[in-house]
Write an enzyme that holds these catalytic residues in place. Structure first.
Site, short mmCIF file in Angstrom:
data_model
loop_
_atom_site.label_atom_id
_atom_site.label_comp_id
_atom_site.label_asym_id
_atom_site.label_seq_id
_atom_site.Cartn_x
_atom_site.Cartn_y
_atom_site.Cartn_z
N GLY A 146 0.77 -1.23 0.00
CA GLY A 146 0.00 0.00 0.00
C GLY A 146 0.81 1.28 0.00
O GLY A 146 0.37 2.30 0.54
N SER A 147 1.97 1.30 -0.67
CA SER A 147 2.72 2.55 -0.67
C SER A 147 2.03 3.61 -1.55
O SER A 147 2.05 4.80 -1.23
CB SER A 147 4.16 2.33 -1.11
OG SER A 147 4.26 2.03 -2.48
N ARG A 155 -16.11 -14.84 -8.98
CA ARG A 155 -15.69 -13.43 -8.92
C ARG A 155 -16.88 -12.50 -8.72
O ARG A 155 -16.79 -11.48 -8.06
CB ARG A 155 -14.94 -13.06 -10.21
CG ARG A 155 -13.59 -13.76 -10.32
CD ARG A 155 -12.74 -13.12 -11.39
NE ARG A 155 -13.26 -13.33 -12.73
CZ ARG A 155 -12.98 -12.58 -13.78
NH1 ARG A 155 -12.18 -11.54 -13.65
NH2 ARG A 155 -13.48 -12.85 -14.95
N MET A 180 -4.66 -6.95 -6.71
CA MET A 180 -4.19 -8.04 -7.56
C MET A 180 -5.29 -9.00 -7.99
O MET A 180 -5.05 -10.19 -8.16
CB MET A 180 -3.07 -8.80 -6.84
CG MET A 180 -1.86 -7.94 -6.51
SD MET A 180 -1.14 -7.13 -7.96
CE MET A 180 -0.33 -8.53 -8.73
N HIS A 195 -0.09 1.50 -13.03
CA HIS A 195 0.64 0.35 -13.56
C HIS A 195 2.11 0.74 -13.70
O HIS A 195 2.42 1.81 -14.22
CB HIS A 195 0.05 -0.04 -14.92
CG HIS A 195 0.75 -1.23 -15.52
ND1 HIS A 195 0.50 -2.51 -15.09
CD2 HIS A 195 1.70 -1.32 -16.47
CE1 HIS A 195 1.27 -3.35 -15.77
NE2 HIS A 195 2.01 -2.66 -16.61
C1 GRF Z 1 2.86 -0.68 -7.73
O1 GRF Z 1 4.07 -0.84 -8.42
C2 GRF Z 1 1.74 -0.43 -8.71
O2 GRF Z 1 2.15 0.26 -9.84
C3 GRF Z 1 1.31 -1.82 -9.07
O3 GRF Z 1 1.44 -2.58 -7.90
C4 GRF Z 1 2.42 -1.97 -7.06
C5 GRF Z 1 1.74 -1.73 -5.75
O4 GRF Z 1 2.64 -1.23 -4.80
N1 GRF Z 1 -0.03 -1.81 -9.63
P1 GRF Z 1 2.07 -0.57 -3.48
O5 GRF Z 1 1.20 -1.63 -2.81
O6 GRF Z 1 1.30 0.63 -3.85
O7 GRF Z 1 3.28 -0.26 -2.65
#
Ligand code: GRF
Length: 220
Positions: free
Chosen positions: A17-18, A71, A96, A115
């Protein structure tokens, strides 16, 4: 002077979740046009949940695993949470799960994703390793509107970084991630402020252009 209403936004996560944290930080400014109504995770172990709770943001856990291949049932459970929090916009941030066409159509124009590549190059997973293997000199990240095709929606914003000699997957990922954290809040702000429209399937915004004549070149 009263500020205009802020769009109630859900952030959907599966992991650390960064990007979510970057969105929360931006939205902590009352002038930011989106407010984070809920952070929703599909995995109990998603590290971002604790961060969001610590920041006083409502969280929801809708685990996808118990739903198996169903789903639509998983998404119905998510929709209930989104409705409960009055959500108007969705920002996918390392979420994901591939969403069904039905879910995507319901949120079309109101759901964005980040992305880690310069789409349409390298859709899917392992983008940094694939960029290194391909020998590209510029790499980066993309925020796009979500459409049923994975990583295919209209591009809203991009940031590019150089690929440097000696880069590893990790060093390149870190360089891109730093840009993601700046790009995603800026892109959400555009959407939430109603400054995004589609023309012939492409995004048009009224955002100010960058410095004129600026070229991002590698090698410089
Ligand atoms: C990021 O690189 C984003 O672009 C991709 O998944 C990763 C998630 O990282 N979709 P975070 O959980 O936001 O740190």
């Amino acid at each position: 002077m009263s500020l205009p209403a802020r769009r109630r936004t859900a952030i959907l996560i599966s992991g650390r979740g960064s990007n979510m944290a970057a969105l929360l930080a931006a939205a902590s400014d009352p002038a930011f046009p989106a407010e984070i109504a809920v952070v929703l995770a599909n995995k109990a172990g998603a590290g971002g949940l604790a961060h969001a709770a610590g920041a006083g943001i409502p969280t929801a856990l809708v685990e996808s695993r118990p739903f198996g291949r169903d789903r639509a049932a998983f998404e119905a459970a998510m929709e209930a949470e989104l409705a409960r929090h009055g959500v108007e916009l969705i920002a996918l941030a390392g979420f994901m799960r591939v969403l069904t066409e039905g879910f995507v159509r319901r949120w079309e124009g109101r759901m964005i994703n980040i992305h880690p590549s310069l789409l349409p190059a390298f859709p899917g997973l392992d983008t940094h390793a694939r960029a290194l293997a391909a020998g590209v000199r510029l790499h980066g990240c993309t925020v796009h509107l979500v459409t049923p095709g994975v990583d295919e929606g209209p591009i809203l914003a991009q940031a590019a970084v150089p690929v440097l000699a000696g880069d590893t997957e990790d060093s390149l990922a870190a360089r891109v991630l730093a840009q993601e954290h700046a790009l995603y809040p800026a892109a959400l702000a555009l959407l939430a402020a109603g400054r995004v429209r589609l023309e012939d399937g492409r995004v048009v915004t009224d955002s100010a252009p960058g410095p004129s004549g600026e070229v991002l070149r590698n090698p410089g």
